[in-house]
Design an enzyme around this catalytic site. Sequence first.
Site, PDB file in Angstrom:
ATOM      1  N   TYR A 167     -10.153   5.533 -11.576  1.00  9.10           N
ATOM      2  CA  TYR A 167      -9.933   6.233 -10.302  1.00  9.10           C
ATOM      3  C   TYR A 167      -9.789   7.742 -10.483  1.00  9.10           C
ATOM      4  O   TYR A 167      -9.468   8.431  -9.521  1.00  9.10           O
ATOM      5  CB  TYR A 167      -8.630   5.761  -9.633  1.00  9.10           C
ATOM      6  CG  TYR A 167      -8.435   4.284  -9.493  1.00  9.10           C
ATOM      7  CD1 TYR A 167      -9.288   3.519  -8.699  1.00  9.10           C
ATOM      8  CD2 TYR A 167      -7.377   3.651 -10.133  1.00  9.10           C
ATOM      9  CE1 TYR A 167      -9.085   2.162  -8.558  1.00  9.10           C
ATOM     10  CE2 TYR A 167      -7.160   2.288  -9.992  1.00  9.10           C
ATOM     11  CZ  TYR A 167      -8.030   1.550  -9.199  1.00  9.10           C
ATOM     12  OH  TYR A 167      -7.811   0.215  -9.064  1.00  9.10           O
ATOM     13  N   GLY A 227       0.763  -1.242   0.000  1.00  9.98           N
ATOM     14  CA  GLY A 227       0.000   0.000   0.000  1.00  9.98           C
ATOM     15  C   GLY A 227       0.789   1.285   0.000  1.00  9.98           C
ATOM     16  O   GLY A 227       0.201   2.364  -0.109  1.00  9.98           O
ATOM     17  N   PRO A 251       4.664  -5.167  -0.906  1.00 12.01           N
ATOM     18  CA  PRO A 251       4.616  -3.988  -1.770  1.00 12.01           C
ATOM     19  C   PRO A 251       4.374  -4.376  -3.224  1.00 12.01           C
ATOM     20  O   PRO A 251       4.881  -5.397  -3.685  1.00 12.01           O
ATOM     21  CB  PRO A 251       6.010  -3.375  -1.618  1.00 12.01           C
ATOM     22  CG  PRO A 251       6.896  -4.555  -1.356  1.00 12.01           C
ATOM     23  CD  PRO A 251       6.059  -5.517  -0.539  1.00 12.01           C
ATOM     24  N   GLY A 252       3.601  -3.593  -3.927  1.00 12.68           N
ATOM     25  CA  GLY A 252       3.412  -3.800  -5.360  1.00 12.68           C
ATOM     26  C   GLY A 252       3.792  -2.524  -6.096  1.00 12.68           C
ATOM     27  O   GLY A 252       4.880  -2.384  -6.651  1.00 12.68           O
ATOM     28  N   TYR A 275      -0.392  -1.700 -12.067  1.00 11.56           N
ATOM     29  CA  TYR A 275      -1.814  -1.584 -12.373  1.00 11.56           C
ATOM     30  C   TYR A 275      -2.038  -0.947 -13.745  1.00 11.56           C
ATOM     31  O   TYR A 275      -3.007  -0.226 -13.959  1.00 11.56           O
ATOM     32  CB  TYR A 275      -2.555  -0.823 -11.249  1.00 11.56           C
ATOM     33  CG  TYR A 275      -2.284  -1.448  -9.895  1.00 11.56           C
ATOM     34  CD1 TYR A 275      -2.809  -2.700  -9.598  1.00 11.56           C
ATOM     35  CD2 TYR A 275      -1.453  -0.833  -8.963  1.00 11.56           C
ATOM     36  CE1 TYR A 275      -2.520  -3.317  -8.378  1.00 11.56           C
ATOM     37  CE2 TYR A 275      -1.168  -1.448  -7.738  1.00 11.56           C
ATOM     38  CZ  TYR A 275      -1.698  -2.685  -7.465  1.00 11.56           C
ATOM     39  OH  TYR A 275      -1.420  -3.304  -6.268  1.00 11.56           O
ATOM     40  N   CYS A 332     -15.086   4.049 -27.707  1.00 13.49           N
ATOM     41  CA  CYS A 332     -16.398   4.696 -27.712  1.00 13.49           C
ATOM     42  C   CYS A 332     -16.963   4.826 -26.307  1.00 13.49           C
ATOM     43  O   CYS A 332     -17.931   4.155 -25.945  1.00 13.49           O
ATOM     44  CB  CYS A 332     -17.364   3.893 -28.576  1.00 13.49           C
ATOM     45  SG  CYS A 332     -16.660   3.543 -30.182  1.00 13.49           S
TER      46      CYS A 332
HETATM   47  C1  LIG Z   1      -3.115  -5.000  -3.672  1.00 16.27           C
HETATM   48  C2  LIG Z   1      -2.539  -5.618  -2.470  1.00 16.27           C
HETATM   49  C3  LIG Z   1      -1.187  -5.377  -2.144  1.00 16.27           C
HETATM   50  C4  LIG Z   1      -0.295  -4.446  -2.918  1.00 16.27           C
HETATM   51  O1  LIG Z   1      -0.684  -3.125  -2.795  1.00 16.27           O
HETATM   52  P1  LIG Z   1       0.255  -1.953  -3.386  1.00 16.27           P
HETATM   53  O2  LIG Z   1      -0.536  -0.744  -3.138  1.00 16.27           O
HETATM   54  O3  LIG Z   1       0.444  -2.226  -4.828  1.00 16.27           O
HETATM   55  O4  LIG Z   1       1.529  -1.987  -2.632  1.00 16.27           O
HETATM   56  C5  LIG Z   1      -0.667  -6.046  -1.047  1.00 16.27           C
HETATM   57  N1  LIG Z   1      -1.424  -6.885  -0.313  1.00 16.27           N
HETATM   58  C6  LIG Z   1      -2.724  -7.136  -0.593  1.00 16.27           C
HETATM   59  C7  LIG Z   1      -3.491  -8.074   0.255  1.00 16.27           C
HETATM   60  C8  LIG Z   1      -3.322  -6.513  -1.674  1.00 16.27           C
HETATM   61  O5  LIG Z   1      -4.597  -6.747  -1.948  1.00 16.27           O
END
Ligand SMILES: *Cc1c(COP(=O)(O)O)cnc(C)c1O
Length: 440
Positions: free
Chosen positions: A343, A262, A301-302, A399, A370
Amino acid sequence: MPSIQERQVVRPHGFAYLSKRHDGRKSGAKLVLYGEGVPLTNLAGKYGTPLYAYSSAMIRERFQTFDQAFADVPHTICYSVKANSNLSILRMLAKLGCGFDVVSGGELERVLKADRKASRKVVFSGVGKTRPEMISALKGGILLFNVESEAELSALSACAARVRKKAPIAFRVNPDVAANTHPYISTGLHKHKFGVPIREARALYSKAAGDKNLSVRGVSVHIGSQITDVSPFGEAISRVADFISQLRNDGHQIDYIDAGGGLGIPYEGPQAESFADRVGSYANAIIKPIRGLGLHLLLEPGRSIIGPAGVLLTTLLYRKRNESKQFLVVDAAMNDLVRPALYGAHHEILPVVKPEMISMETADVVGPICESGDFLARDRQLPVLPEGSLLAVLDTGAYGYVLSSNYNTRPRPAEILVTGKSVKVIRRREKVSDLMRAEL
Ligand SMILES: *Cc1c(COP(=O)(O)O)cnc(C)c1O
């Protein structure tokens, strides 16, 4: 041979304007956006647009920066596969020692295809795991199931009994902390579908502990995505740390705390703080409440790893004016990058070749689909560019591709990984025939 003199102008790592100077002449030098050592004009010329390009140096550097920020405590980074699940990227992260957070059986298959020994570093999250997904994860021998309800716990126990394995579990608790992000990606309040309320979780831990098919290992939390203020993370982890003490008093063995993902990235405006500093404050907020508890920390982390490491290249097809409104119609659309439509997300857009005379205009950057929601930017100040110009939509590594679709029967873009001066196609551009293949 063109001699290329390189001069860094913005964005020090990964994507930067460099002067591409031919024949050693001083005049006529153009500032071109590069991906590491490769002019993005070359990529677009060779592979067409729309096109996703990633910098492998940037991915590596961000992973290592993140990892080092937590060097003080035993930890495992479980990269959130849903942010960008390309196999080459997963393989690269696995080689760096990264683990993975998956939210579906499909993501687990990807991880195991990228590295068949990765399962001992895999955590499985998600509010609606199916039994077949649970069974593959049990057979794969993953590290941890983050369980989100009592009903899921019963299903997991039944699956574990069936395959004669003990399922390692944590409950994902809902700490009731407001994350101050977009409502669609905020997850840590009662009203959200995620996790079990921390007050009800104690009874569930007792239930799990009495089940011979389950092994209680930890507690997990994830309060949302694109969170730029670190205090909600600290708040959530404090609540979880208190809860862990309570669970230990109840006699449970808790080894893992999963802090979720997050951490946000700055999509807009000047970047005052370095990534190392931001991830440093984030690490402090998380480590402080758990210091001395002897826990192994899991992180998911993503976006913060992969987001800034990708750009979406697109070509300006048409300039179009409707009365007072200027539109730039580009060849990338909401099917390629849905974040602005979904978003209202902001992505910086830069001309790949910096124009010499800069006069500015305010325009909507829109795609060919469209839908009036099909825009990449609205009322954006951009240099006036001629048709045929190449644009880069920044910070689209996370994403981006994973949320793309084939709406309007649009084949999805290719994905390119740049490493220094070398270029690798990590996913080819789709053909219309690919899109029709599964139809009868
Ligand atoms: C989406 C998600 C993440 C990654 O969130 P980021 O905002 O990309 O870091 C980590 N854990 C869970 C359970 C998620 O659903």
